[in-house]
Design an enzyme around this catalytic site. Sequence first.
Site, PDB file in Angstrom:
ATOM      1  CD  GLU A  62      -2.938   0.340   2.500  1.00 31.42           C
ATOM      2  OE1 GLU A  62      -2.788  -0.602   3.289  1.00 31.42           O
ATOM      3  OE2 GLU A  62      -3.611   1.349   2.727  1.00 31.42           O
ATOM      4  NE  ARG A 297       2.610  -8.848   9.842  1.00 31.45           N
ATOM      5  CZ  ARG A 297       2.700  -7.679   9.203  1.00 31.45           C
ATOM      6  NH1 ARG A 297       3.759  -6.934   9.299  1.00 31.45           N
ATOM      7  NH2 ARG A 297       1.690  -7.257   8.489  1.00 31.45           N
ATOM      8  CE  LYS A 307       3.363   0.393   5.538  1.00 30.69           C
ATOM      9  NZ  LYS A 307       2.209   0.056   4.718  1.00 30.69           N
TER      10      LYS A 307
END
Length: 606
Positions: A62, A297, A307
């Site tokens: 994204e 992950r 983020k």
Amino acid sequence: MATDPKAISAPKPGNFLRGIIERDLEAGTYASRHFGGTPGDAAHHQAGPLDPARIRTRFPPEPNGYLHVGHAKSICLNFGLARDYGGACHLRFDDTNPEKEEQEFVDAIIEAVHWLGFDWQVNGTSHLYYASHYFDFMYRAAEALVQAGLAYVDEQSAEDMRANRGDFNTPGTDSPYRSRTPAENLARLRQMQAGELADGAAVLRAKIDMASANINLRDPTLYRIKRATHHNTADRWCIYPMYTYAHPIEDALENITHSICTLEFEDQRPFYDWLLERLADLGLLARPLPKQYEFGRLNLSYVVTSKRKLRELVAEGIVDGWDDPRMPTIFGMRRRGYTPASIRAMADGSGASKTNIWLDYSVLEGCLRSDLEGQAPRAMAVLDPLRLSITNWAELYGSADHVEPCQAPAHPHVPELGTRSFGLAGELWIERDDFAAVPAKGFFRLFPPRTQPDGSVVAGNKVRLKYGLVVECTGFEKDADGRVTRVLARALPDTRSGTPGADAIKVKGTITWLAVHDAVAATVRLYDRLFTEAQPDAGGRDFRTVLNPRSKVVVQGWVEPSLAAAPRELRVQFERHGYFVTDRVDHGPQQPVFNRITTLRDSWAA
Ligand code: ATP
Ligand code: MG
């Protein structure tokens, strides 16, 4: 986790995705697929030739922030699998959310993926895509689902919708709007699309099962109304697809075979399959359909990768920007001096498994050291300078200004890197901690003569000046505060490195040095871990409470004359100190700036 730099050349660790792909290739699961050359619907692909790519994967960021080391893992995995199995990996901007996305991030992501060494050009075709280019298809698919009785417009309030969804123990309750006819729903959807309803007044939902044990199948939302200007489509749309609806469609339009994502999407997989099966039944999407696979992950110790937290570090001035060399962003790691190969080695070395993994930071540093060891030129640097005066220099060489030319290989095992030249003279810089006025037990470097209780004098210690000769400490000077300002020594004749008999005098210590007349002044930034705790945000702890106050220490030092004209992003090993890189922003010929990438050995090992 063990730190074994050699592990990077060891056999590939477990990666269950390879097994899946190899079985699919053997079974020919995707062998009959056609590809229309660009993303498209069933008709578009069926009109094209057989897909030349044996598999298709994608990296779908994204564009709402800078990529970090976790994304690097995903990039290496997806591009690496495509490379290894004769496939193609698409770089796709998942830009379906109009509110948070920016061109700045798109550009930065492109640069970061390229820098890591990957490319989305395959046989002359560029596979760089934007999910927002599929908005027309997504809307067409929404109308088709409505017409097939598989989706409806729900106008419950947000609170009612939440309450009626139920929870883990309670089945959901059907919305009063659930029984609308396809014709009513279609008319209402078109009004949503035409901007006749206010933001939030209605949503489009899939009609699946409000009692499903998987809450994601309780009629998930497909579209919402949101008046927002999109970076790509501007004000063309006032309804936007939800991620869970958009993502499977993006994969299918691009002919993706293996859609690899992180574990938190596991519960979404049933909807992923439900949606694509329905759209294929309706003739909109080509079979065979993509399949989603989840892997764990990657987390690194001493690092935060959320983020939001990275944004806070920048916004609060805790670091100097997104590319601060202490940041785990790809740009930060690049500026710190990490090589693309070292990041790839770390990613490949960590495999792919069904559980989230914590990798010790020292593993990444080990990969870096293994990569740089064989290629970084060596140089001497003095980072905490103390003056050393050789008092018998004129006597030995006829003039106080005499310069003895010295040469050393740029790399001890890579002769192709050539040699470096510097001068040995009577006035030198040495490291402050290579001298001790009162030596501790076991200290073998410079210390002055001392008088024993019985009045006899023990001579000062001798060391070899690397590539130079042997000196013996004869005394030192200090200022009013007792701080040592100068070390005095005499050079021993016939001890020049490389001459016969140089080893006649045995010394226990060798020190690095630079001559005052040709040393180059440099700013050296000694970077270290940003946090003092391996899991800075463990258990909801505020990471601000565990900042390492010494994560950045700036010193003024001296470096070898061979580095006077060093370009930006040159990586060198300063002998005895570690690996350093010239800063890619601030370094210049008049103003050398070096960043410490890592020390020569792990100083954090438990
Ligand atoms: P973050 O939660 O850090 O903001 P994200 O998942 O929201 O990351 P995206 O831009 O959506 O960010 O991520 C692009 C891809 O990178 C996704 O497929 C995501 O699963 C993957 N990815 C992100 N973080 C990691 C990680 N730590 N390990 C492996 N893959 C990751
Ligand atoms: Mg995400």
